[in-house]
Design a protein around this motif. Sequence first.
Motif, PDB file in Angstrom:
ATOM      1  N   LEU A  88       0.838  -1.182   0.000  1.00  0.00           N
ATOM      2  CA  LEU A  88       0.000   0.000   0.000  1.00  0.00           C
ATOM      3  C   LEU A  88       0.883   1.245   0.000  1.00  0.00           C
ATOM      4  O   LEU A  88       1.649   1.481   0.932  1.00  0.00           O
ATOM      5  CB  LEU A  88      -0.921   0.010   1.224  1.00  0.00           C
ATOM      6  CG  LEU A  88      -1.947   1.151   1.277  1.00  0.00           C
ATOM      7  CD1 LEU A  88      -2.951   1.009   0.136  1.00  0.00           C
ATOM      8  CD2 LEU A  88      -2.658   1.161   2.619  1.00  0.00           C
ATOM      9  N   THR A  96      -8.284   4.140   2.423  1.00  0.00           N
ATOM     10  CA  THR A  96      -8.480   2.782   2.931  1.00  0.00           C
ATOM     11  C   THR A  96      -9.939   2.530   3.323  1.00  0.00           C
ATOM     12  O   THR A  96     -10.440   1.415   3.196  1.00  0.00           O
ATOM     13  CB  THR A  96      -7.567   2.512   4.148  1.00  0.00           C
ATOM     14  OG1 THR A  96      -7.755   3.547   5.125  1.00  0.00           O
ATOM     15  CG2 THR A  96      -6.110   2.473   3.736  1.00  0.00           C
ATOM     16  N   ALA A  99     -11.765   1.533   0.219  1.00  0.00           N
ATOM     17  CA  ALA A  99     -11.405   0.165  -0.165  1.00  0.00           C
ATOM     18  C   ALA A  99     -12.115  -0.853   0.708  1.00  0.00           C
ATOM     19  O   ALA A  99     -12.643  -1.866   0.213  1.00  0.00           O
ATOM     20  CB  ALA A  99      -9.889  -0.025  -0.072  1.00  0.00           C
ATOM     21  N   ARG A 105      -9.697  -3.149  -3.802  1.00  0.00           N
ATOM     22  CA  ARG A 105      -8.348  -2.715  -3.479  1.00  0.00           C
ATOM     23  C   ARG A 105      -7.759  -1.963  -4.658  1.00  0.00           C
ATOM     24  O   ARG A 105      -8.254  -2.052  -5.784  1.00  0.00           O
ATOM     25  CB  ARG A 105      -7.443  -3.898  -3.129  1.00  0.00           C
ATOM     26  CG  ARG A 105      -7.099  -4.805  -4.307  1.00  0.00           C
ATOM     27  CD  ARG A 105      -6.230  -5.960  -3.849  1.00  0.00           C
ATOM     28  NE  ARG A 105      -5.768  -6.784  -4.969  1.00  0.00           N
ATOM     29  CZ  ARG A 105      -4.644  -6.585  -5.631  1.00  0.00           C
ATOM     30  NH1 ARG A 105      -3.865  -5.572  -5.302  1.00  0.00           N
ATOM     31  NH2 ARG A 105      -4.292  -7.376  -6.625  1.00  0.00           N
TER      32      ARG A 105
END
Length: 467
Positions: A88, A96, A99, A105
Motif C-alpha cells: 500500500l 483505505t 477500499a 483494493r
Amino acid sequence: MLLSLIGIIALLLHVIGMLAAMHAVMNTRTPQGAFAWVLGLALLPYFTLLPYLFLGRSRFHGYVDLHQARRRQLRSIIAKEHAATDPLLPALARYTAIASMADARFHQGQRLRLLIDGEATFDAIFAAIAEARQCVLMQFFIFHDDQLGRRMQQALLERAAAGVEVYVLYDGIGSHALPKHYVETLRAGGVAIHPFATQQRSNRFQLNFRNHRKIVVIDGWRGFVGGLNVGDEYLGLKPPLAPWRDTHMELQGPAVADLQRSFAEDWHWVTDALPPLLPTRTGDGGASTLIAATGPADAQESCSLLFVSLIHAAQQRLWLTTPYFVPDQAVMSALRLAVFRGVDVRILIPSRPDHYTVFLASGLYAHDAVCAGIRMFRYRPGFVHQKVLLVDHDTTSIGSMNLDSRSFRLNFEITALNVDEDFATEVEAMLEHDFAQTDELNEDSYRKASYLKRLAMHVARLFDPVL
C-alpha cells in the motif's frame, strides 16, 4: 347506490393506503423518504398508491442475498489469478475506508487513457472490440436503435461471427424504447444479451432500481468505464441538448479484473451462470486504480459514503462535475467542511435541463451551496453529463455516479478511482477548459428568479428522494 359504492372504494383505498404507509415506514431507507410516502399514502392514497407500487421500494432481498454470497466467491476466483501482493503506497492510505467499504483494493501499474466526449470514447471502444480475440463483456444503462446503436450491434455481431464470446447487459428501464428486433438480431447472431432486472421473477410494478453502470471489458485486460451510453445523443447529434459533454476512460492492467467481477455479479443474477473470467495482464503504467461498484444491495449507502470520503480527503482542491446536483445531507455537510478547510471547491452543472424536475431541485441546492462558499458553475455550450471528480494534485474519479439520491441509494453504479499525478494533470486541463465555458452562479442567481420559479424549485426539492 352509486354514492355508497364510491364511499366503499374510497374507504378501501384509505385502508390500503395505511397498509402501504406502514410498509413505507418499515422499508424506506431515509426518514425524509419515509415521511414523504407516509404523508401521501395516508392522506391522498388516490394519487400516491400507484406511484408507490412503481417507486416505493428502496431495497430488495433476493439480490442482497446473492450479492453477498457471490461477491466473496467471485473475488476468490479472480484472486487465484491475481494475488494481492502490491504494498500500500502512502498516497493510497487516505482511501483505505473506501477500499474496505467497497470490498475492493487498489491495483498498481495501470495504464490510463482519458476519453473526452462521445467521438473519442466510441472510436476507442469500437477499435478495442475489433481487436477482441476471446471475449467481450458489455453493459450500458441505455441502448438505442439509432445510428450509433446499429453500429454497435454490427460490431458485436462481427465479433460473435469470428468466434469471440460476446455478453451484453442493458437496463430494462433505461432501454425501455429498445425494440425487440434489436435484441433478437443480436441473439440470432450468437450474442448473449439480457436486460438487467432486480427480481428473477418479472415485476412490472418495480421501476425503482436501475443498473446505471457502463462497463466494457475486452479479453479480460482492457476496460472502459465512464458516463456515456449507446445512443446518438451521446455523440451530440440530438438538439436541444447538443453539444453533449461527457467523459469516459480506458484502463489496462489488473484493475480490469474488478470491472470483470462487477459484470459477472450482475450477469449471474440475471442468468444463474457466469461469463468467462479471463486473467488480466500485468500493468505497465504508473497509476493505481480502485474499482468501486455500489448499489442498493450494499449494507451501507456506499455511493454517498464514497463521495463523503473523497470530499474529506481533499486538502487543496476539489473539482466536481455532475449533471444532477441533489446532494444528501452528508455530502452537503462534507462540502461545507471542505470550504472551511480552505479547499478550492468547484462544482460544474448543466445550464440546460434533460429532466426538468431534477434541474429545478439542482438550482435550489446550487443556491444553498453558493451561500456556503462553494463555487458553482453552469456549463454554457450544451448539456454536461460527465461524472468526474478531481482531488488535490493526484486523484481522479471517472464513472457513472451522479450526485443525487438515485445514485446514492437506488442505482447500481461504478467508478474508477485513480491515483496518478500525470493522469490527474490531464483531467485538470480538461476541467479547466470546461470551467472556461461556464457562468459562475452567485446569490443573486436565485434571488432574481421569479417567485413562481423559486416556488417550483422548492416544490421540486420535496421529491429529491426519488429524483
